[in-house]
Design a protein around this motif. Structure first.
Motif, PDB file in Angstrom:
ATOM      1  N   LEU A  81      32.487  46.977  15.706  1.00  9.65           N
ATOM      2  CA  LEU A  81      33.555  47.386  16.609  1.00  9.65           C
ATOM      3  C   LEU A  81      33.466  48.873  16.902  1.00  9.65           C
ATOM      4  CD1 LEU A  81      36.150  46.980  18.200  1.00  9.65           C
ATOM      5  CD2 LEU A  81      37.436  47.168  16.057  1.00  9.65           C
ATOM      6  N   TYR A  82      33.170  49.672  15.868  1.00  8.46           N
ATOM      7  CA  TYR A  82      33.060  51.109  16.078  1.00  8.46           C
ATOM      8  C   TYR A  82      31.931  51.424  17.059  1.00  8.46           C
ATOM      9  CZ  TYR A  82      31.335  55.815  15.373  1.00  8.46           C
ATOM     10  OH  TYR A  82      30.862  57.074  15.598  1.00  8.46           O
ATOM     11  N   THR A  83      30.775  50.783  16.867  1.00  8.09           N
ATOM     12  CA  THR A  83      29.627  51.047  17.736  1.00  8.09           C
ATOM     13  C   THR A  83      29.958  50.716  19.183  1.00  8.09           C
ATOM     14  OG1 THR A  83      28.063  50.621  15.939  1.00  8.09           O
ATOM     15  CG2 THR A  83      27.205  50.491  18.172  1.00  8.09           C
ATOM     16  N   ASP A  84      30.591  49.565  19.413  1.00 11.15           N
ATOM     17  CA  ASP A  84      30.992  49.192  20.773  1.00 11.15           C
ATOM     18  C   ASP A  84      31.975  50.208  21.352  1.00 11.15           C
ATOM     19  OD1 ASP A  84      29.424  46.932  20.789  1.00 11.15           O
ATOM     20  OD2 ASP A  84      31.048  45.563  20.251  1.00 11.15           O
ATOM     21  N   SER A  85      32.880  50.699  20.514  1.00 11.15           N
ATOM     22  CA  SER A  85      33.907  51.637  20.972  1.00 11.15           C
ATOM     23  C   SER A  85      33.312  52.994  21.324  1.00 11.15           C
ATOM     24  CB  SER A  85      34.976  51.803  19.889  1.00 11.15           C
ATOM     25  OG  SER A  85      35.566  50.565  19.565  1.00 11.15           O
ATOM     26  N   TYR A  86      32.477  53.497  20.428  1.00 14.19           N
ATOM     27  CA  TYR A  86      31.895  54.820  20.669  1.00 14.19           C
ATOM     28  C   TYR A  86      30.891  54.782  21.811  1.00 14.19           C
ATOM     29  CZ  TYR A  86      30.098  59.480  19.671  1.00 14.19           C
ATOM     30  OH  TYR A  86      29.743  60.811  19.773  1.00 14.19           O
ATOM     31  N   ASP A  87      30.192  53.655  21.961  1.00 16.55           N
ATOM     32  CA  ASP A  87      29.151  53.560  22.983  1.00 16.55           C
ATOM     33  C   ASP A  87      29.722  53.727  24.387  1.00 16.55           C
ATOM     34  OD1 ASP A  87      26.288  53.006  23.521  1.00 16.55           O
ATOM     35  OD2 ASP A  87      27.098  51.283  24.600  1.00 16.55           O
ATOM     36  N   ARG A  88      30.985  53.329  24.602  1.00 11.25           N
ATOM     37  CA  ARG A  88      31.573  53.504  25.939  1.00 11.25           C
ATOM     38  C   ARG A  88      31.625  54.974  26.310  1.00 11.25           C
ATOM     39  NH1 ARG A  88      35.066  55.125  29.194  1.00 11.25           N
ATOM     40  NH2 ARG A  88      35.878  56.455  27.551  1.00 11.25           N
ATOM     41  N   TRP A  89      32.014  55.821  25.348  1.00 14.40           N
ATOM     42  CA  TRP A  89      32.066  57.265  25.576  1.00 14.40           C
ATOM     43  C   TRP A  89      30.664  57.824  25.797  1.00 14.40           C
ATOM     44  CZ3 TRP A  89      33.959  61.627  26.980  1.00 14.40           C
ATOM     45  CH2 TRP A  89      33.552  62.831  26.410  1.00 14.40           C
ATOM     46  N   TYR A  90      29.712  57.385  24.961  1.00 17.53           N
ATOM     47  CA  TYR A  90      28.328  57.854  25.069  1.00 17.53           C
ATOM     48  C   TYR A  90      27.752  57.489  26.441  1.00 17.53           C
ATOM     49  CZ  TYR A  90      23.439  58.622  23.692  1.00 17.53           C
ATOM     50  OH  TYR A  90      22.140  59.072  23.621  1.00 17.53           O
ATOM     51  N   GLN A  91      27.961  56.243  26.863  1.00 23.33           N
ATOM     52  CA  GLN A  91      27.414  55.799  28.139  1.00 23.33           C
ATOM     53  C   GLN A  91      28.081  56.493  29.324  1.00 23.33           C
ATOM     54  OE1 GLN A  91      24.734  53.955  28.575  1.00 23.33           O
ATOM     55  NE2 GLN A  91      24.505  53.700  26.347  1.00 23.33           N
TER      56      GLN A  91
END
Length: 286
Positions: free
Chosen positions: A210-220
Motif C-alpha cells: 500500500l505504501y509503494t502504491d501511495s508514494y508512487d503516485r507522487w513520484y510519477q
C-alpha cells in the motif's frame, strides 16, 4: 455543456445527494452561502481551495468534479486503485459517518502519533461508541491504512485543483514543490502522518504494498512533469528518472529536518534548497 457548466452540475448533484440543506453544505466547506450560490449560477468560479473542500466533504475527488472520473487523464499521476478512494456521489448519506470518523482519526494520528491514539479516543472525539468505529474500521491497522489513503487523496485533490490551469511545466514543478512544503496546518499534519507510515512500513513489511502504491503516485507526478518540461524545451536535463529520484529524496529529507526541528531547518530554507536544485539540475541540466 462546457467544462465549467459540467463542474457546476456535478456540485449541484452532490448537494442534492447530501442529507443536509445547501446552507449547511456551504458552511461545511467554509464558504459563504451567497458565494456558493454565485458559483453554482456561474457568477463566480470555484477557487482551487473550494474545489478541494467540496471534494473532501462530499467524498469525491477533484478529478471527478473537473473531469467526471476519478481516473481521467489529468496534470498529475492518478492513484493506483489500492491507494485511491472511489467517488460515489449516489451514496453520500451512507458514507458520511465513515468520512467523519476517518477525518477525526487522521487528525488525532497527526497530532498525537499513531501508537498514542486508541479506538476509544477516536470514538470520544466523534461523540460515538467504540463499536461504531469498529463497524467501519475493524482493526487499528485499517485506520492507519485509511489515513494513508486520505493523505494520497488530499495531495491528489490539491494538485489537480491547483495545477489543471497551469500549462507550463516549470511553473507546474515549482507549484508542486510549494504544495508539498510542511507549512503549518493541513500540510504539516499530512507530513506527520507520512512520517508515522514510514516508521510502520520499516517495521512491518506487510504494509509496503500500500505504501509503494501511495508514494508512487507522487513520484510519477514529478516524473511526468519533468518529462513534459523536456518536451516543452524548458528543462535541459538528460535523465528524468534520475532527476525525479533526486528531487523526491531531497524533498523527503528536507521535510523530515523541518518536522524534527533541526536547527536552521525552516520551510523557507527548504523552499530555497529545492528551487535551487530545480534551477541547477533540471532547468539548466548541470
Amino acid at each position: 455543456m462546457d467544462e465549467t457548466d459540467q463542474l457546476r452540475e456535478r456540485v449541484r448533484q452532490l448537494i442534492q445527494s447530501m442529507p443536509v440543506p445547501q446552507r449547511e453544505f456551504a458552511a461545511a466547506i467554509g464558504l459563504d452561502q451567497t458565494k456558493l450560490s454565485k458559483a453554482l449560477n456561474g457568477a463566480r468560479r470555484f477557487s482551487p481551495h473550494e474545489l478541494v473542500r467540496v471534494a473532501e466533504y462530499s467524498g469525491v475527488t477533484v478529478n471527478w468534479l473537473l473531469n467526471g472520473s476519478d481516473d481521467a487523464k489529468t496534470v498529475t499521476a492518478v492513484p493506483a486503485p489500492a491507494a485511491g478512494t472511489a467517488s460515489d456521489p449516489d451514496d453520500l448519506a451512507h458514507s458520511e459517518p465513515r468520512r467523519r470518523i476517518l477525518e477525526t482519526a487522521w487528525q488525532l494520528i497527526a497530532e498525537r502519533g499513531y501508537h498514542r491514539v486508541r479506538i476509544a479516543d477516536i470514538a470520544q472525539a466523534c461523540g460515538t461508541s467504540s463499536a461504531a468505529i469498529h463497524y467501519h474500521f475493524p482493526t487499528k491497522t485499517e485506520v492507519l491504512d485509511e489515513a494513508l489513503r486520505r493523505n494520497v487523496k488530499l495531495a491528489f485533490d490539491r494538485q489537480v485543483a491547483e495545477l489543471h490551469a497551469v500549462p507550463g511545466a516549470h511553473d507546474r514543478l515549482l507549484k508542486l514543490v510549494e504544495l508539498q512544503l510542511p507549512t503549518e496546518g493541513l500540510l504539516r499534519a499530512e507530513w506527520s502522518v507520512w512520517l508515522q507510515v514510514w516508521n510502520e512500513v520499516a517495521l512491518d513489511p506487510r504494509l509496503r504494498s500500500l505504501y509503494t502504491d501511495s508514494y508512487d503516485r507522487w513520484y510519477q507526478t514529478i516524473l511526468m512533469t519533468i518529462r513534459t518540461g523536456q518536451e516543452q524545451g524548458v528543462f535541459r536535463l538528460a535523465d528524468p528518472e534520475a532527476a525525479t529520484a533526486q528531487l523526491t529524496a531531497l524533498i523527503d529529507g528536507l521535510g523530515i529536518q523541518v518536522l524534527t526541528g533541526r536547527p536552521g531547518s525552516t520551510v523557507g530554507a527548504m523552499r530555497a534548497h529545492l528551487n535551487d536544485f530545480i534551477d541547477r539540475s533540471i532547468v539548466q541540466g548541470a
